[in-house]
Write a protein that holds these residues in place. Structure first.
Motif, PDB file in Angstrom:
ATOM      1  N   VAL A   1       1.249  -1.186   0.424  1.00 39.13           N
ATOM      2  CA  VAL A   1      -0.162  -0.198   0.458  1.00 39.13           C
ATOM      3  C   VAL A   1       0.883   0.956   0.006  1.00 39.13           C
ATOM      4  O   VAL A   1       0.190   2.047  -0.690  1.00 39.13           O
ATOM      5  N   MET A   2       1.864   1.198   0.672  1.00 42.56           N
ATOM      6  CA  MET A   2       2.736   2.504   0.528  1.00 42.56           C
ATOM      7  C   MET A   2       3.378   2.458  -0.860  1.00 42.56           C
ATOM      8  O   MET A   2       3.587   3.937  -0.775  1.00 42.56           O
ATOM      9  N   THR A   3       3.701   1.398  -1.577  1.00 43.51           N
ATOM     10  CA  THR A   3       4.414   1.933  -2.421  1.00 43.51           C
ATOM     11  C   THR A   3       3.955   2.545  -3.393  1.00 43.51           C
ATOM     12  O   THR A   3       4.104   3.228  -4.179  1.00 43.51           O
ATOM     13  N   ILE A   4       2.553   2.252  -3.768  1.00 48.39           N
ATOM     14  CA  ILE A   4       1.483   2.550  -4.593  1.00 48.39           C
ATOM     15  C   ILE A   4       1.376   3.662  -4.515  1.00 48.39           C
ATOM     16  O   ILE A   4       1.148   4.757  -4.932  1.00 48.39           O
ATOM     17  N   MET A   5       1.128   3.875  -2.915  1.00 50.04           N
ATOM     18  CA  MET A   5       0.722   5.740  -2.448  1.00 50.04           C
ATOM     19  C   MET A   5       1.861   6.237  -2.484  1.00 50.04           C
ATOM     20  O   MET A   5       1.593   7.869  -2.660  1.00 50.04           O
TER      21      MET A   5
ATOM     22  N   TYR B   1       3.909   6.662  -5.545  1.00 51.55           N
ATOM     23  CA  TYR B   1       3.965   7.749  -6.615  1.00 51.55           C
ATOM     24  C   TYR B   1       2.573   7.845  -6.863  1.00 51.55           C
ATOM     25  O   TYR B   1       2.069   8.466  -8.018  1.00 51.55           O
ATOM     26  N   VAL B   2       1.562   7.681  -5.934  1.00 51.90           N
ATOM     27  CA  VAL B   2       0.020   9.012  -6.133  1.00 51.90           C
ATOM     28  C   VAL B   2       0.232   9.565  -6.214  1.00 51.90           C
ATOM     29  O   VAL B   2       0.803  10.572  -4.711  1.00 51.90           O
ATOM     30  N   PRO B   3      -0.118  11.399  -7.154  1.00 54.77           N
ATOM     31  CA  PRO B   3       0.573  12.281  -7.016  1.00 54.77           C
ATOM     32  C   PRO B   3       0.094  13.233  -5.488  1.00 54.77           C
ATOM     33  O   PRO B   3       0.835  13.687  -4.522  1.00 54.77           O
ATOM     34  N   PHE B   4      -1.244  12.891  -5.216  1.00 57.07           N
ATOM     35  CA  PHE B   4      -1.739  13.230  -3.738  1.00 57.07           C
ATOM     36  C   PHE B   4      -1.182  12.653  -2.552  1.00 57.07           C
ATOM     37  O   PHE B   4      -1.449  13.431  -2.143  1.00 57.07           O
ATOM     38  N   SER B   5      -1.066  11.383  -2.289  1.00 61.23           N
ATOM     39  CA  SER B   5      -0.155  10.475  -1.769  1.00 61.23           C
ATOM     40  C   SER B   5       1.130  10.665  -1.271  1.00 61.23           C
ATOM     41  O   SER B   5       1.686  10.617  -0.143  1.00 61.23           O
ATOM     42  N   ALA B   6       1.457  10.559  -2.358  1.00 60.39           N
ATOM     43  CA  ALA B   6       3.378  10.614  -2.667  1.00 60.39           C
ATOM     44  C   ALA B   6       3.766  11.733  -1.937  1.00 60.39           C
ATOM     45  O   ALA B   6       4.818  11.228  -0.835  1.00 60.39           O
TER      46      ALA B   6
END
Length: 363
Positions: free
Chosen positions: A293-297, A299-304
């Motif tokens: 989950v942390m890896t995906i987050m 790379y997502v601009p709003f959570s990076a």
């Protein structure tokens, strides 16, 4: 004599100065910032002192190592066992936090056995630091991981939501009072939008820098040098990601404000953005120990801006990952600015009912 027409850059800075000046003259803003800094300082200092105040540490010893803890008194809860294997068993099943077993390099003659992380409290009690054997090595203490994730998430959530809402309210106020008509008669519409974004970004970054300084001071005062040394790079990356993440959100909040003409209607256009700001905070709090989950987050601009600094602190991010994530952030930021500017430009002079998103994009 003809009046001097300001350039686009001068227009942007004039609006930014106006935004900064109005906030710095606002008692509410100054008081809320002071309270935020005070809460941050109290939290860091209290957390440091709470970590230092340890209750009796459950420790297993053998007959050979019992003298090692004899001088520690009530600070340890001693369980004496017959041999080292039995002591390791008590550590493995969680009965004790650590065990002291015979064997080890000189001058100790004994080794501390722990489960996933070194028992810092017990090691501080001993006059010398013996070798530490970990049964299930964990590179980062779970409590430290949670606190760091909570800190980054809370700072991003509060700063982005506070300043984003302020931008939207300011746009609606200027629109409702017709001040915007006077402003855009003197400067380009996009310069007005850019000035609002730049001014509020400067204020938000000022708060971030202030909070970082407070964290450094608080951790230094409470003697948490190990945690402080590990936070240097994550804090620097957080500031970089926050800068572009905030610009992205600020442009969208300004566009959302331009789509309505009354303060009561702001919620209808800013609610989706509010959820985008809230999501990283809750996700990083609940899933900070979930690497997928942390890896995906990250790379997502709003959570990076939250996830990537946490992964850097944990040591799970490769050296190239922050750079790739930042590149994605920059591309998304440019797209958001373009979309936000188009919506803002097409909606800012339209009064009455809420402007539909399709109409704002089509112009």
């Amino acid at each position: 004599m003809t009046a001097h027409t300001p350039t686009f850059a001068q227009s942007v800075w004039l609006v930014a100065e106006r935004e900064i000046g109005s906030k710095l003259r606002s008692k509410a803003f100054l008081i809320s910032t002071g309270i935020l800094f005070l809460i941050a300082l109290v939290s860091v200092v209290w957390g440091g002192f709470a970590a230092q105040s340890q209750s009796a540490t459950p420790v297993a010893v053998t007959s050979q190592t019992a003298p090692v803890v004899a001088s520690l008194g009530d600070s340890v809860d001693v369980t004496q066992v017959s041999d080292a294997d039995e002591a390791r068993g008590l550590v493995a099943d969680g009965t004790v936090d650590a065990a002291i077993v015979p064997g080890g390099a000189e001058p100790f003659g004994y080794t501390i056995v722990a489960d996933s992380s070194p028992p810092a409290g017990l090691m501080q009690m001993l006059s010398l630091t013996p070798p530490v054997e970990l049964l299930n090595a964990d590179p980062t203490d779970g409590f430290a991981r949670y606190i760091v994730a909570l800190g980054f998430g809370l700072v991003f959530f509060m700063a982005a939501l506070t300043f984003g809402s302020t931008i939207a309210q300011s746009v609606v106020e200027e629109k409702a009072t017709r001040v915007v008509e006077l402003l855009i008669s003197a400067i380009p519409v996009r310069a007005l939008l850019a000035g609002k974004v730049v001014g509020n970004t400067i204020l938000a970054m000022g708060q971030i820098i202030g909070l970082a300084a407070i964290a450094v001071i608080g951790l230094t005062v409470t003697g948490q040098s190990a945690l402080l040394s590990g936070l240097g790079a994550p804090i620097a990356w957080f500031a970089v990601f926050f800068l572009f993440g905030f610009v992205l959100l600020a442009a969208l909040f300004a566009a959302a404000g331009a789509m309505v003409s009354r303060q009561e209607d702001i919620g209808s256009t800013t609610t989706p953005l509010t959820f985008l700001v809230m999501a990283p905070y809750f996700l990083v709090v609940f899933f900070n120990d979930n690497e997928l989950v942390m890896t995906i987050m990250s790379y997502v601009p709003f959570s990076a801006p939250v996830a990537m600094p946490v992964r850097i602190f944990l040591g799970t991010a490769q050296w190239w990952e922050p750079l790739l994530s930042l590149a994605i952030m920059l591309a998304t930021c440019a797209a958001a600015i373009w979309v936000g500017a188009k919506i803002y430009e097409n909606s800012i002079l339209r009064m009455g009912a809420r402007v539909k998103l399709s109409e704002a994009l089509a112009g």
